[in-house]
Motif scaffolding. Structure first.
Motif, PDB file in Angstrom:
ATOM      1  N   ILE A 102       0.864  -1.179   0.000  1.00 35.47           N
ATOM      2  CA  ILE A 102       0.000   0.000   0.000  1.00 35.47           C
ATOM      3  C   ILE A 102       0.901   1.230   0.000  1.00 35.47           C
ATOM      4  N   VAL A 103       0.707   2.110  -0.976  1.00 33.88           N
ATOM      5  CA  VAL A 103       1.476   3.339  -1.063  1.00 33.88           C
ATOM      6  C   VAL A 103       0.732   4.435  -0.311  1.00 33.88           C
ATOM      7  N   ILE A 104       1.455   5.173   0.540  1.00 36.42           N
ATOM      8  CA  ILE A 104       0.889   6.353   1.194  1.00 36.42           C
ATOM      9  C   ILE A 104       1.721   7.555   0.766  1.00 36.42           C
ATOM     10  N   SER A 105       1.051   8.669   0.469  1.00 38.55           N
ATOM     11  CA  SER A 105       1.804   9.798  -0.080  1.00 38.55           C
ATOM     12  C   SER A 105       1.017  11.091   0.016  1.00 38.55           C
ATOM     13  N   ALA A 106       1.759  12.192   0.160  1.00 37.29           N
ATOM     14  CA  ALA A 106       1.145  13.518   0.087  1.00 37.29           C
ATOM     15  C   ALA A 106       0.803  13.878  -1.347  1.00 37.29           C
ATOM     16  N   LEU A 107       1.323  13.123  -2.309  1.00 41.11           N
ATOM     17  CA  LEU A 107       1.010  13.339  -3.723  1.00 41.11           C
ATOM     18  C   LEU A 107      -0.261  12.555  -4.036  1.00 41.11           C
ATOM     19  N   GLY A 108      -1.368  13.271  -4.168  1.00 36.28           N
ATOM     20  CA  GLY A 108      -2.643  12.580  -4.265  1.00 36.28           C
ATOM     21  C   GLY A 108      -3.434  12.835  -5.527  1.00 36.28           C
ATOM     22  N   ARG A 109      -2.814  13.438  -6.543  1.00 33.06           N
ATOM     23  CA  ARG A 109      -3.545  13.665  -7.788  1.00 33.06           C
ATOM     24  C   ARG A 109      -3.792  12.346  -8.500  1.00 33.06           C
ATOM     25  N   LEU A 110      -4.715  12.374  -9.450  1.00 34.78           N
ATOM     26  CA  LEU A 110      -5.067  11.148 -10.167  1.00 34.78           C
ATOM     27  C   LEU A 110      -3.854  10.521 -10.821  1.00 34.78           C
ATOM     28  N   ASP A 111      -3.035  11.302 -11.503  1.00 30.73           N
ATOM     29  CA  ASP A 111      -1.883  10.719 -12.186  1.00 30.73           C
ATOM     30  C   ASP A 111      -0.864  10.160 -11.194  1.00 30.73           C
ATOM     31  N   ASP A 112      -0.799  10.748  -9.983  1.00 33.84           N
ATOM     32  CA  ASP A 112       0.084  10.200  -8.954  1.00 33.84           C
ATOM     33  C   ASP A 112      -0.415   8.837  -8.496  1.00 33.84           C
ATOM     34  N   ARG A 113      -1.728   8.719  -8.312  1.00 35.92           N
ATOM     35  CA  ARG A 113      -2.291   7.440  -7.867  1.00 35.92           C
ATOM     36  C   ARG A 113      -2.108   6.372  -8.934  1.00 35.92           C
ATOM     37  N   VAL A 114      -2.347   6.745 -10.193  1.00 43.59           N
ATOM     38  CA  VAL A 114      -2.155   5.792 -11.285  1.00 43.59           C
ATOM     39  C   VAL A 114      -0.701   5.342 -11.353  1.00 43.59           C
ATOM     40  N   ARG A 115       0.225   6.270 -11.171  1.00 43.29           N
ATOM     41  CA  ARG A 115       1.646   5.922 -11.225  1.00 43.29           C
ATOM     42  C   ARG A 115       2.006   4.944 -10.113  1.00 43.29           C
ATOM     43  N   GLY A 116       1.424   5.144  -8.946  1.00 49.67           N
ATOM     44  CA  GLY A 116       1.694   4.234  -7.836  1.00 49.67           C
ATOM     45  C   GLY A 116       1.184   2.834  -8.091  1.00 49.67           C
ATOM     46  N   LEU A 117       0.008   2.737  -8.685  1.00 48.86           N
ATOM     47  CA  LEU A 117      -0.562   1.421  -8.983  1.00 48.86           C
ATOM     48  C   LEU A 117       0.203   0.733 -10.108  1.00 48.86           C
ATOM     49  N   ARG A 118       0.611   1.506 -11.094  1.00 51.34           N
ATOM     50  CA  ARG A 118       1.382   0.928 -12.201  1.00 51.34           C
ATOM     51  C   ARG A 118       2.750   0.443 -11.744  1.00 51.34           C
ATOM     52  N   ALA A 119       3.286   1.071 -10.694  1.00 51.27           N
ATOM     53  CA  ALA A 119       4.592   0.657 -10.177  1.00 51.27           C
ATOM     54  C   ALA A 119       4.525  -0.690  -9.475  1.00 51.27           C
ATOM     55  N   GLY A 120       3.313  -1.162  -9.195  1.00 49.12           N
ATOM     56  CA  GLY A 120       3.170  -2.443  -8.518  1.00 49.12           C
ATOM     57  C   GLY A 120       2.486  -2.359  -7.185  1.00 49.12           C
ATOM     58  N   GLY A 121       2.013  -1.147  -6.810  1.00 49.55           N
ATOM     59  CA  GLY A 121       1.271  -1.010  -5.568  1.00 49.55           C
ATOM     60  C   GLY A 121      -0.108  -1.648  -5.685  1.00 49.55           C
ATOM     61  N   ASP A 122      -0.603  -2.185  -4.586  1.00 53.25           N
ATOM     62  CA  ASP A 122      -1.929  -2.800  -4.581  1.00 53.25           C
ATOM     63  C   ASP A 122      -3.009  -1.811  -4.176  1.00 53.25           C
ATOM     64  N   ASP A 123      -2.619  -0.712  -3.553  1.00 54.90           N
ATOM     65  CA  ASP A 123      -3.549   0.350  -3.191  1.00 54.90           C
ATOM     66  C   ASP A 123      -2.735   1.620  -3.005  1.00 54.90           C
ATOM     67  N   TYR A 124      -3.431   2.760  -3.015  1.00 52.99           N
ATOM     68  CA  TYR A 124      -2.751   4.065  -2.914  1.00 52.99           C
ATOM     69  C   TYR A 124      -3.626   4.962  -2.053  1.00 52.99           C
ATOM     70  N   LEU A 125      -3.079   5.444  -0.948  1.00 56.51           N
ATOM     71  CA  LEU A 125      -3.850   6.256  -0.007  1.00 56.51           C
ATOM     72  C   LEU A 125      -3.180   7.619   0.158  1.00 56.51           C
ATOM     73  N   PRO A 126      -3.818   8.689  -0.357  1.00 53.76           N
ATOM     74  CA  PRO A 126      -3.224  10.028  -0.234  1.00 53.76           C
ATOM     75  C   PRO A 126      -3.277  10.525   1.208  1.00 53.76           C
ATOM     76  N   LYS A 127      -2.232  11.253   1.608  1.00 51.68           N
ATOM     77  CA  LYS A 127      -2.215  11.922   2.913  1.00 51.68           C
ATOM     78  C   LYS A 127      -2.925  13.276   2.790  1.00 51.68           C
ATOM     79  N   PRO A 128      -3.545  13.751   3.870  1.00 50.88           N
ATOM     80  CA  PRO A 128      -3.755  13.061   5.151  1.00 50.88           C
ATOM     81  C   PRO A 128      -4.892  12.053   5.051  1.00 50.88           C
ATOM     82  N   PHE A 129      -4.843  11.038   5.880  1.00 49.15           N
ATOM     83  CA  PHE A 129      -5.895  10.030   5.878  1.00 49.15           C
ATOM     84  C   PHE A 129      -6.211   9.649   7.322  1.00 49.15           C
ATOM     85  N   ALA A 130      -7.384   9.084   7.515  1.00 46.76           N
ATOM     86  CA  ALA A 130      -7.759   8.571   8.831  1.00 46.76           C
ATOM     87  C   ALA A 130      -7.062   7.232   9.034  1.00 46.76           C
TER      88      ALA A 130
END
Length: 224
Positions: free
Chosen positions: A76-104
């Motif tokens: 699971i990728v966690i990041s302050a970079l939360g735009r759509l293209d950032d999330r897509v990049r994280g999933l394409r890199a092999g992440g199974d989920d992507y959670l933008p900061k801040p999160f509960a």
């Protein structure tokens, strides 16, 4: 209880996440850099939680490296970079989920438990189906000893089908699991890549292994 590797360089954030996970009964090991995280990720963990912006080696590079090595531990990728293209990049890199900061924190726990409930894929370094074989470490594929000249996306597609022999694979499944999309783009990207892959796998004088299932998707047949 899950054994969790948390790769997070912010000490306060790491402590908060670890305490929340431990409250739910999970065991957590924390490292604070990308390079140390890469070494730790090669060990036996049930799930990885990886900050994207890490010193020494970016979190996505950590995930890309272990995926090339054949390590399939859910990440699971966690990041302050939360735009759509950032999330897509994280999933394409092999992440199974992507959670933008801040999160509960409770959402992170829920997402982690959801990832762990997914069917576990084999961690073998070679996949075979009849004459087809793919070496996940060297990223080479062959049919009856004939080396297939596949690019990265085609290798990902072939691996996906080899893990699901005989199953109908829809375009939506490929878009979500191979491309990392959580929406369906208005394009024929799946069909284009599948057409190229099939031409390389199934030569004119060979028994076709890929089938087009009308109105549903594709299937990689078990050889008879």
């Amino acid at each position: 209880m899950a054994n969790v590797l948390l790769i997070e360089d912010d000490g306060e954030t790491a402590e908060e996440i670890a305490l929340e996970l431990e409250r739910f009964g999970h065991a957590v090991i924390t490292v604070d850099s990308g390079r140390n995280g890469l070494e730790a990720a090669r060990q036996d963990f049930d799930v990885l939680i990886v900050d994207r912006l890490l010193p020494g080696l970016e979190g996505l590079d950590v995930i890309k490296t272990i995926r090339r090595e054949g390590i399939r531990t859910p990440a699971i990728v966690i990041s302050a970079l939360g735009r759509l293209d950032d999330r897509v990049r994280g999933l394409r890199a092999g992440g199974d989920d992507y959670l933008p900061k801040p999160f509960a924190l409770i959402e992170l726990v829920a997402r982690m438990e959801a990832v762990l409930r997914r069917p576990a894929e084999t961690r073998e370094t070679r996949l075979r189906l009849g004459p087809l074989e793919i070496d996940l470490l060297s990223r080479r594929a062959s049919r009856s000893g004939r080396l297939l000249d596949l690019n990265g996306r085609e290798l990902d597609l072939l691996e996906y089908f080899l893990r699901r022999p005989g199953d109908i694979v829809t375009r939506s499944m490929l878009l979500q699991d191979v491309w990392g999309y959580r929406f369906e783009p208005r394009s024929n990207v799946v069909d284009v890549h599948m057409s190229k892959l099939r031409r390389k796998v199934d030569l004119p004088d060979e028994t076709p292994l890929f089938r087009n299932v009308r109105g549903q998707g594709y299937r990689l047949d078990q050889p008879r």
